[in-house]
Enzyme design. Structure first.
Site, PDB file in Angstrom:
ATOM      1  N   GLY A  32       0.801  -1.217   0.000  1.00  0.00           N
ATOM      2  CA  GLY A  32       0.000   0.000   0.000  1.00  0.00           C
ATOM      3  C   GLY A  32       0.835   1.269   0.000  1.00  0.00           C
ATOM      4  N   GLU A  36       3.773   5.930  -8.155  1.00  0.00           N
ATOM      5  CA  GLU A  36       3.933   5.635  -9.585  1.00  0.00           C
ATOM      6  C   GLU A  36       4.658   4.309  -9.854  1.00  0.00           C
ATOM      7  OE1 GLU A  36       3.057   7.569 -12.449  1.00  0.00           O
ATOM      8  OE2 GLU A  36       1.760   8.592 -11.012  1.00  0.00           O
ATOM      9  N   HIS A  38       4.307   1.487  -8.056  1.00  0.00           N
ATOM     10  CA  HIS A  38       3.248   0.474  -8.001  1.00  0.00           C
ATOM     11  C   HIS A  38       2.345   0.586  -9.233  1.00  0.00           C
ATOM     12  CE1 HIS A  38       4.014   1.270  -3.570  1.00  0.00           C
ATOM     13  NE2 HIS A  38       4.173  -0.032  -3.612  1.00  0.00           N
ATOM     14  N   GLN A  62       7.101 -10.079   7.644  1.00  0.00           N
ATOM     15  CA  GLN A  62       8.362  -9.761   6.965  1.00  0.00           C
ATOM     16  C   GLN A  62       9.133  -8.617   7.633  1.00  0.00           C
ATOM     17  OE1 GLN A  62       6.196  -8.966   3.232  1.00  0.00           O
ATOM     18  NE2 GLN A  62       7.500  -7.179   2.965  1.00  0.00           N
ATOM     19  N   GLY A 148       8.437  -5.439  -8.790  1.00  0.00           N
ATOM     20  CA  GLY A 148       9.343  -4.409  -9.280  1.00  0.00           C
ATOM     21  C   GLY A 148      10.811  -4.804  -9.135  1.00  0.00           C
ATOM     22  N   LYS A 150      12.889  -2.771  -8.362  1.00  0.00           N
ATOM     23  CA  LYS A 150      13.394  -1.965  -7.236  1.00  0.00           C
ATOM     24  C   LYS A 150      13.791  -2.887  -6.088  1.00  0.00           C
ATOM     25  CE  LYS A 150      11.752   0.648  -4.125  1.00  0.00           C
ATOM     26  NZ  LYS A 150      11.993   0.438  -2.696  1.00  0.00           N
ATOM     27  N   SER A 186       9.565   5.184  -3.545  1.00  0.00           N
ATOM     28  CA  SER A 186       9.361   4.206  -2.467  1.00  0.00           C
ATOM     29  C   SER A 186       8.391   4.793  -1.456  1.00  0.00           C
ATOM     30  CB  SER A 186      10.708   3.917  -1.787  1.00  0.00           C
ATOM     31  OG  SER A 186      10.500   3.259  -0.554  1.00  0.00           O
ATOM     32  N   ARG A 188       8.640   4.366   1.530  1.00  0.00           N
ATOM     33  CA  ARG A 188       9.487   4.775   2.663  1.00  0.00           C
ATOM     34  C   ARG A 188      10.125   6.155   2.456  1.00  0.00           C
ATOM     35  NH1 ARG A 188      10.450  -1.173   3.275  1.00  0.00           N
ATOM     36  NH2 ARG A 188       9.805  -1.689   5.394  1.00  0.00           N
TER      37      ARG A 188
HETATM   38  P1  AMP Z   1       5.903  -2.534  -1.653  1.00  0.00           P
HETATM   39  O1  AMP Z   1       4.550  -1.930  -1.521  1.00  0.00           O
HETATM   40  O2  AMP Z   1       7.022  -1.620  -1.297  1.00  0.00           O
HETATM   41  O3  AMP Z   1       5.996  -3.891  -0.999  1.00  0.00           O
HETATM   42  O4  AMP Z   1       6.084  -2.805  -3.211  1.00  0.00           O
HETATM   43  C1  AMP Z   1       5.169  -3.563  -3.931  1.00  0.00           C
HETATM   44  C2  AMP Z   1       5.731  -3.856  -5.299  1.00  0.00           C
HETATM   45  O5  AMP Z   1       5.963  -2.621  -5.979  1.00  0.00           O
HETATM   46  C3  AMP Z   1       7.073  -4.594  -5.247  1.00  0.00           C
HETATM   47  O6  AMP Z   1       7.090  -5.571  -6.267  1.00  0.00           O
HETATM   48  C4  AMP Z   1       8.066  -3.492  -5.501  1.00  0.00           C
HETATM   49  O7  AMP Z   1       9.263  -3.943  -6.098  1.00  0.00           O
HETATM   50  C5  AMP Z   1       7.290  -2.607  -6.466  1.00  0.00           C
HETATM   51  N1  AMP Z   1       7.854  -1.251  -6.450  1.00  0.00           N
HETATM   52  C6  AMP Z   1       8.008  -0.438  -5.376  1.00  0.00           C
HETATM   53  N2  AMP Z   1       8.627   0.705  -5.736  1.00  0.00           N
HETATM   54  C7  AMP Z   1       8.879   0.611  -7.066  1.00  0.00           C
HETATM   55  C8  AMP Z   1       9.500   1.463  -8.020  1.00  0.00           C
HETATM   56  N3  AMP Z   1      10.007   2.649  -7.687  1.00  0.00           N
HETATM   57  N4  AMP Z   1       9.562   1.043  -9.300  1.00  0.00           N
HETATM   58  C9  AMP Z   1       9.063  -0.170  -9.656  1.00  0.00           C
HETATM   59  N5  AMP Z   1       8.469  -1.019  -8.807  1.00  0.00           N
HETATM   60  C10 AMP Z   1       8.369  -0.643  -7.525  1.00  0.00           C
END
Ligand code: AMP
Length: 283
Positions: A32, A36, A38, A62, A148, A150, A186, A188
């Site tokens: 969540g 951009e 996501h 995690q 991603g 990332k 991110s 974060r």
């Molecule tokens: P998260 O919500 O941080 O667990 O991310 C969910 C998914 O979004 C994961 O597969 C991440 O790798 C992807 N993601 C997060 N940030 C980026 C980014 N800047 N570019 C591409 N994918 C991203």
């Protein structure tokens, strides 16, 4: 308005109805506070599949005991808006009790690709990731799932997991989406104050510098790591967790940079632990 469901039963019913119509289903697992990055995953899923499910779940399993679970940013209304505008069809937003019922005691764990990089500083992280992602795969049973680059180690780990456990889903990796000034997007990044936000640019600057060094012929991993570390150390607010060079398939250490090499870093800026990387697909 996009449909938001909180129970496994509701997801199953919806996906079953789509399957009866012969529709294909894509899954985008997230924690969540969508941005951009996501959205690019959702866009790919919407393009490839008839229906797209986005899971929004801050997975307690995690996070280590001293990590940022309690402070992790959340905004389901904004997430729903982004998902709807991107053309997703369903948000699955379970409570932890829905995913981990009383007596929960089964886990998906992995050795090998989880040992290096983030696995060193976050020893239980990938067990939590593998467990929740395999649960999501069993709940949604998507044709394709989007991750991603990332989180490049996570992408490698998930690819390995579906191969090893014969999970019938195609894993699609999507490129890193960056802010205009280069910082990888991110959730974060919201932890950063103004001064830290400027300092955080040292990650992407160092990534671009590393890419340039490799393009200009540098093949020695130790030298690349030390040049990149030196550059990060010029920023007083940055504290290196790791800079490393591994094989992108099995996340094993590499001495020489060649095809399929992942150059990855984790760097603390203030309270935020930020990731960035680049992959050399063909040299
Ligand atoms: P998260 O919500 O941080 O667990 O991310 C969910 C998914 O979004 C994961 O597969 C991440 O790798 C992807 N993601 C997060 N940030 C980026 C980014 N800047 N570019 C591409 N994918 C991203």
């Amino acid at each position: 308005m996009i449909k938001v469901v909180h129970t496994i039963k509701e997801v199953r019913e919806q996906v079953k109805a789509w399957r009866t119509e012969g529709l294909s289903v894509g899954l985008v697992p997230t924690m969540g506070f969508l941005h951009e990055g996501h959205k690019s995953l959702i866009d790919s899923s919407v393009k490839d599949n008839d229906r797209t499910v986005v899971s929004v779940f801050v997975n307690p399993m995690q996070f280590g005991p001293s990590e940022d679970l309690a402070n992790y940013p959340r905004d389901l209304d904004a997430d729903a808006e982004l998902c709807a505008s991107a053309g997703a069809d369903l948000i699955f937003n379970p409570e932890p009790e829905e995913m981990y019922a009383d007596g929960f005691c089964s886990f998906v764990d992995m050795i090998g690709p989880t040992a290096e990089l983030c696995g060193k500083s976050r020893p239980i992280h990938f067990r939590g990731v593998c467990t929740v992602v395999s649960k999501l795969f069993n709940i949604v049973q998507p044709d394709r799932a989007y991750f991603g680059q990332k989180d490049a180690q996570q992408l490698a780990v998930i690819k390995r997991m579906v191969t090893d456990l014969n999970i019938p889903v195609e894993i699609i990796g999507c490129p890193i989406i960056r802010e205009a000034d280069g910082l990888a997007k991110s959730s974060r990044n919201t932890y950063l104050n103004e001064e830290e936000r400027k300092a955080a640019l040292i990650l992407s600057k160092t990534i671009f510098m590393g890419q340039e060094l490799v393009k200009n012929g540098l093949t020695d991993a130790a030298e690349l790591i030390s040049r990149m570390k030196e550059n990060i150390e010029t920023e007083p607010l940055a504290k290196i967790d790791y800079v490393d060079v591994v094989n992108f398939d099995d996340v094993s250490r590499k001495d020489t940079i060649g095809d399929n090499t992942l150059v990855a870093m984790a760097v603390y800026v203030g309270k935020a632990r930020l990731l960035d990387n680049f992959i050399i697909e063909k040299k």
